[in-house]
Structures are given as C-alpha cells and as structure tokens.
Design an enzyme around this catalytic site. Structure first.
Site, PDB file in Angstrom:
ATOM      1  N   GLY A  50       0.773  -1.236   0.000  1.00  0.00           N
ATOM      2  CA  GLY A  50       0.000   0.000   0.000  1.00  0.00           C
ATOM      3  C   GLY A  50       0.805   1.288   0.000  1.00  0.00           C
ATOM      4  CG  ASP A 109      -8.907   0.966   9.052  1.00  0.00           C
ATOM      5  OD1 ASP A 109      -9.690   1.678   9.704  1.00  0.00           O
ATOM      6  OD2 ASP A 109      -9.288  -0.012   8.381  1.00  0.00           O
ATOM      7  CG  PHE A 160     -12.447   0.395   1.765  1.00  0.00           C
ATOM      8  CD1 PHE A 160     -11.681  -0.229   2.736  1.00  0.00           C
ATOM      9  CD2 PHE A 160     -12.137   0.174   0.429  1.00  0.00           C
ATOM     10  CE1 PHE A 160     -10.638  -1.064   2.395  1.00  0.00           C
ATOM     11  CE2 PHE A 160     -11.089  -0.667   0.073  1.00  0.00           C
ATOM     12  CZ  PHE A 160     -10.345  -1.295   1.056  1.00  0.00           C
ATOM     13  CG  ASP A 167      -5.541  -3.320  -2.185  1.00  0.00           C
ATOM     14  OD1 ASP A 167      -5.156  -2.861  -1.088  1.00  0.00           O
ATOM     15  OD2 ASP A 167      -5.972  -4.480  -2.321  1.00  0.00           O
TER      16      ASP A 167
HETATM   17  P1  IMP Z   1      -4.818  -1.377   9.899  1.00  0.00           P
HETATM   18  O1  IMP Z   1      -6.280  -1.753   9.967  1.00  0.00           O
HETATM   19  O2  IMP Z   1      -4.545  -0.062  10.607  1.00  0.00           O
HETATM   20  O3  IMP Z   1      -3.950  -2.497  10.353  1.00  0.00           O
HETATM   21  O4  IMP Z   1      -4.510  -1.098   8.379  1.00  0.00           O
HETATM   22  C1  IMP Z   1      -3.986  -2.124   7.636  1.00  0.00           C
HETATM   23  C2  IMP Z   1      -3.881  -1.873   6.200  1.00  0.00           C
HETATM   24  O5  IMP Z   1      -5.183  -1.977   5.674  1.00  0.00           O
HETATM   25  C3  IMP Z   1      -3.389  -0.541   5.696  1.00  0.00           C
HETATM   26  O6  IMP Z   1      -1.992  -0.481   5.633  1.00  0.00           O
HETATM   27  C4  IMP Z   1      -3.972  -0.549   4.305  1.00  0.00           C
HETATM   28  O7  IMP Z   1      -3.132  -1.256   3.420  1.00  0.00           O
HETATM   29  C5  IMP Z   1      -5.256  -1.276   4.496  1.00  0.00           C
HETATM   30  N1  IMP Z   1      -6.404  -0.345   4.591  1.00  0.00           N
HETATM   31  C6  IMP Z   1      -6.986   0.180   5.685  1.00  0.00           C
HETATM   32  N2  IMP Z   1      -7.991   0.996   5.355  1.00  0.00           N
HETATM   33  C7  IMP Z   1      -8.030   0.993   4.004  1.00  0.00           C
HETATM   34  C8  IMP Z   1      -8.846   1.667   3.035  1.00  0.00           C
HETATM   35  O8  IMP Z   1      -9.744   2.464   3.332  1.00  0.00           O
HETATM   36  N3  IMP Z   1      -8.588   1.376   1.737  1.00  0.00           N
HETATM   37  C9  IMP Z   1      -7.614   0.523   1.330  1.00  0.00           C
HETATM   38  N4  IMP Z   1      -6.814  -0.115   2.195  1.00  0.00           N
HETATM   39  C10 IMP Z   1      -7.020   0.130   3.516  1.00  0.00           C
HETATM   40 MG    MG Z   2      -1.070  -1.675   3.721  1.00  0.00          MG
END
Ligand code: IMP
Ligand code: MG
Length: 193
Positions: A50, A109, A160, A167
């Site tokens: 990402g 996120d 999202f 992606d």
């Molecule tokens: P986490 O939930 O903070 O662990 O985020 C993990 C990963 O989820 C991020 O590095 C992104 O690659 C992906 N991610 C989280 N939110 C989004 C979104 O809204 N769109 C696309 N990818 C996301």
């Molecule tokens: Mg990521």
C-alpha cells in the site's frame, strides 16, 4: 465498479507529500540523523504494497541519506474491508539497533499493522522510531490497537478509500487521486445507504 467520489486530488496529495517530506527530513537532521556519511544511519521502512506510491514520492522530498528496507505485511486479503489481524510476511530487517527508523504506511485504520510493526521494531532498540502515514482514518469507536503516529498527511472519515497505492481486492492502486468506490465498505456500504 467505479469511483463514486474523489476525496483527495492528485494536486492536494502532491502538495501535502512535499510538505511532509520536508518536515520529516528537517526533524531527522535536527536530531543529528541523515547527514551524508554520518552513522547511525536513517532506515526507511515502507510497508508493502500500500505505501509503494506514497513512499516513492515522499523520499524524493527528503534530502537525507537513507537506506530503504521494505517490509511486507498482510492484513485483509481479497474483498474484505476490515482488518483480519496483521502478519509480517517478509523483509523485516534485524539490524535496526541504534539506527534512526522511519516507518511509512498508506493508512492508519484499525492500528493492528502499525501496532505490530512498532512493537517488533522497538524491541530491537533503534536510536529513534517515527511513523509517517499518508491517511489517518478517524475511528469514532476507537482503534483495535492504539498507535502513536508522528506524521499524518490527511485525516479522513471512516470510509473505505482507494488510489495512490491503496487497493480494493488488489486493484485501483494506480489511480492518481484518492477516492471512494461505489458501494464498497465504510459508511456507504449496503443497499440504499
Ligand atoms: P490497519 O487496519 O490499521 O492495520 O490497516 C492495515 C492496512 O489496511 C493498511 O496499511 C492498508 O493497506 C489497508 N487499509 C486500511 N484501510 C483501508 C482503506 O480504506 N482502503 C484501502 N486499504 C485500507
Ligand atoms: Mg497496507
């Protein structure tokens, strides 16, 4: 599937990434890190896939001597839009003791990805550890894991998004802007919403 709405334009992204790069570089240099030939060195750790686009742009606004060591972490494969837990799949450097580390990710996120990486890197006792994310998603209910993030490009609502590296089901990463897909995830999910 199509983009329902552009949230952040390529021009807005470009301006903010330039600002962030300058700011992070200035902070590193002010703490004695990143001068050419000076140890301990700066190690930039982009989280794949990402942060590919963000990191590529950010580093060109950072006049700092650095090495780049990408790490692959997976969180939610396929068409899921909520974190299923984070797994380090490869590339984690094991020689970060005493170094100045900057983790770069696309978005904060649930906090699981950056929480995990922050913990495993802190255990190596780097000289300093900072995190830069392009997007910081507002979570009214709180994150699964609280993570300190030193630099955030944009604060966005809990929906999202795709583009500029982000992606949905492996696609849309090459979109130059950041947008919301029609009918996918976040607050807009479900019929009639
Ligand atoms: P986490 O939930 O903070 O662990 O985020 C993990 C990963 O989820 C991020 O590095 C992104 O690659 C992906 N991610 C989280 N939110 C989004 C979104 O809204 N769109 C696309 N990818 C996301
Ligand atoms: Mg990521």
């Amino acid at each position: 599937m199509r983009i329902a709405r552009v949230l952040i334009t390529r021009d807005q992204i470009a301006r903010r990434v330039e600002e962030l790069g300058h700011r992070i570089a200035a902070d590193l240099l002010a703490s004695g890190a990143g001068e050419p030939g000076v140890e301990p060195r700066v190690v930039l750790i982009p989280i794949l896939t990402g942060s590919l686009v963000f990191a590529a742009d950010l580093i060109r606004h950072m006049p700092v001597q650095m090495s780049i060591r990408p790490v692959t972490i997976s969180s939610y494969p396929g068409t899921s839009t909520t974190s299923q837990g984070a797994t380090i799949e490869g590339g984690l450097p094991t020689d970060l003791a005493g170094r100045h580390v900057l983790i770069v990710d696309d978005i904060l996120d649930s906090g699981r990805t950056l929480g995990l990486l922050r913990r495993v890197i802190e255990a190596q006792r780097p000289a300093s550890l900072r995190i830069a994310v392009l997007l910081n998603k507002h979570k009214p209910q709180g994150r699964d894991e609280h993570v300190e993030v030193e630099y955030s490009g944009f604060h966005i609502a809990d929906e999202f998004v795709v583009g500029y590296g982000l992606d949905y089901d492996g696609l849309w990463r090459n979109l130059p802007d950041i947008g919301v897909l029609d009918g996918v995830g976040g607050k807009g999910e479900g019929p009639g919403v």
